[in-house]
Design an enzyme around this catalytic site. Structure first.
Site, PDB file in Angstrom:
ATOM      1  N   LYS A 164       0.850  -1.182   0.000  1.00  0.00           N
ATOM      2  CA  LYS A 164       0.000   0.000   0.000  1.00  0.00           C
ATOM      3  C   LYS A 164       0.891   1.238   0.000  1.00  0.00           C
ATOM      4  O   LYS A 164       1.863   1.323   0.752  1.00  0.00           O
ATOM      5  CB  LYS A 164      -0.882   0.001   1.258  1.00  0.00           C
ATOM      6  CG  LYS A 164      -1.765   1.224   1.419  1.00  0.00           C
ATOM      7  CD  LYS A 164      -2.879   1.253   0.403  1.00  0.00           C
ATOM      8  CE  LYS A 164      -3.811   2.455   0.642  1.00  0.00           C
ATOM      9  NZ  LYS A 164      -4.845   2.550  -0.413  1.00  0.00           N
ATOM     10  N   ASN A 204      18.478  -2.248   7.146  1.00  0.00           N
ATOM     11  CA  ASN A 204      19.817  -2.230   6.551  1.00  0.00           C
ATOM     12  C   ASN A 204      20.785  -2.906   7.503  1.00  0.00           C
ATOM     13  O   ASN A 204      20.917  -2.506   8.656  1.00  0.00           O
ATOM     14  CB  ASN A 204      20.279  -0.795   6.287  1.00  0.00           C
ATOM     15  CG  ASN A 204      19.499  -0.148   5.161  1.00  0.00           C
ATOM     16  OD1 ASN A 204      19.189  -0.801   4.176  1.00  0.00           O
ATOM     17  ND2 ASN A 204      19.161   1.119   5.318  1.00  0.00           N
ATOM     18  N   ARG A 224      24.011  -2.928   7.941  1.00  0.00           N
ATOM     19  CA  ARG A 224      25.348  -2.331   7.845  1.00  0.00           C
ATOM     20  C   ARG A 224      25.307  -0.959   8.502  1.00  0.00           C
ATOM     21  O   ARG A 224      24.231  -0.434   8.816  1.00  0.00           O
ATOM     22  CB  ARG A 224      25.764  -2.156   6.378  1.00  0.00           C
ATOM     23  CG  ARG A 224      24.723  -1.404   5.555  1.00  0.00           C
ATOM     24  CD  ARG A 224      25.240  -0.929   4.229  1.00  0.00           C
ATOM     25  NE  ARG A 224      24.163  -0.489   3.357  1.00  0.00           N
ATOM     26  CZ  ARG A 224      23.487   0.633   3.494  1.00  0.00           C
ATOM     27  NH1 ARG A 224      23.752   1.453   4.489  1.00  0.00           N
ATOM     28  NH2 ARG A 224      22.524   0.953   2.639  1.00  0.00           N
ATOM     29  N   GLU A 251      11.955  -1.901   5.940  1.00  0.00           N
ATOM     30  CA  GLU A 251      13.151  -2.694   5.670  1.00  0.00           C
ATOM     31  C   GLU A 251      14.176  -2.490   6.775  1.00  0.00           C
ATOM     32  O   GLU A 251      14.040  -1.598   7.614  1.00  0.00           O
ATOM     33  CB  GLU A 251      13.774  -2.342   4.318  1.00  0.00           C
ATOM     34  CG  GLU A 251      14.336  -0.938   4.225  1.00  0.00           C
ATOM     35  CD  GLU A 251      15.002  -0.672   2.879  1.00  0.00           C
ATOM     36  OE1 GLU A 251      15.181  -1.617   2.095  1.00  0.00           O
ATOM     37  OE2 GLU A 251      15.347   0.487   2.620  1.00  0.00           O
TER      38      GLU A 251
END
Length: 255
Positions: free
Chosen positions: A145, A233, A235, A231
């Site tokens: 969405k 990451n 790193r 999400e």
């Protein structure tokens, strides 16, 4: 290509020099699970997350599923990859337009397409697939969405090998151009103290349950008082500047 991106050259140099650990920086090798695995197979310490966690968070669909199981809400969307425009149309109809088409691999906004209505879906889907294949060597896509005016909030964490996890606060990355961040501000002006403590506490708890190690950044969309995971990451962040608001003046300070 022949030096700091050459895995064989790095491992050979490390062996000859008798080093103990390898740090990948924040470039291509920092999110390469195969490289991390090879480092550990050669009995060096990889200064970063485990290969399994790099691989997990590199797959956006698998990452959403894992984080959802840890008790953090995710953006409504497809349960897995969407195989074609027909299936994409069905998913979009269920969650409602506008939607955003995203590659399961990669990041940085590459291959992402916003679709406002059913008429533009098929063309956007094929264009996204073509761009994803070119950029990330995978044309696999999923759908979420699309939120009209969210804030982009990130929480950075640091975890050790013994299950200890701390957060390093949150930052607001809402000012963007073409999905690329222009300014990051910490703390976020969109959150009050209770919201700030709540989201940081939930992230620390989830990361601990995952058994994650090293640094990582968990990214959210924030709208109408709710956080939605997008999400993680695995790193150290590429972005170094921190923007502080002081009496209405932006001061950019190196970390």
């Amino acid at each position: 290509q022949d030096s700091y991106l050459s895995v064989s050259a790095i491992l050979s140099a490390a062996t000859i020099a008798g080093i103990d650990a390898i740090h990948p920086g924040y470039g291509f090798l920092s999110e390469n699970a195969d490289f991390a695995a090879m480092v550990e197979e050669h009995k060096f310490k990889f200064i970063g997350p485990s290969p399994d966690h790099i691989r997990l968070m590199g797959d956006k669909i698998a990452a959403k599923k894992a984080i959802k199981e840890m008790g953090i809400p995710v953006v409504p969307g497809s349960d897995g990859p969407v195989k074609d425009a027909g299936e994409a149309r069905k998913v979009a109809g269920e969650i409602g337009y506008p939607v955003i088409i995203k590659p399961t691999a990669g990041g940085g906004g590459g291959g992402m397409k916003v679709v406002q209505d059913e008429d533009g879906l098929a063309e956007a889907f094929e264009l996204a697939r073509t761009e994803a294949k070119a950029a990330f060597a995978s044309g696999e896509l999923y759908i979420e969405k699309f939120m009209a005016a969210p804030r982009h909030i990130e929480v950075q964490v640091l975890a050790d090998f013994h299950g200890n996890v701390v957060h390093l606060g949150e930052r607001d990355c809402s000012l963007q151009r073409r999905h690329q961040k222009l300014i990051e501000e910490a703390p976020s002006p969109a959150l009050n103290e209770a919201q700030r403590r709540s989201i940081c506490k939930r992230v620390v708890k989830a990361v601990g349950k995952l058994g994650y190690r090293s640094v990582g950044t968990v990214e959210f969309l924030y709208e109408d008082g709710q956080f939605f995971f997008i999400e993680m990451n695995t790193r150290i962040q590429v972005e170094h500047p921190v923007t502080e608001m002081v009496t209405g003046i932006d001061i950019v300070q190196a970390q």
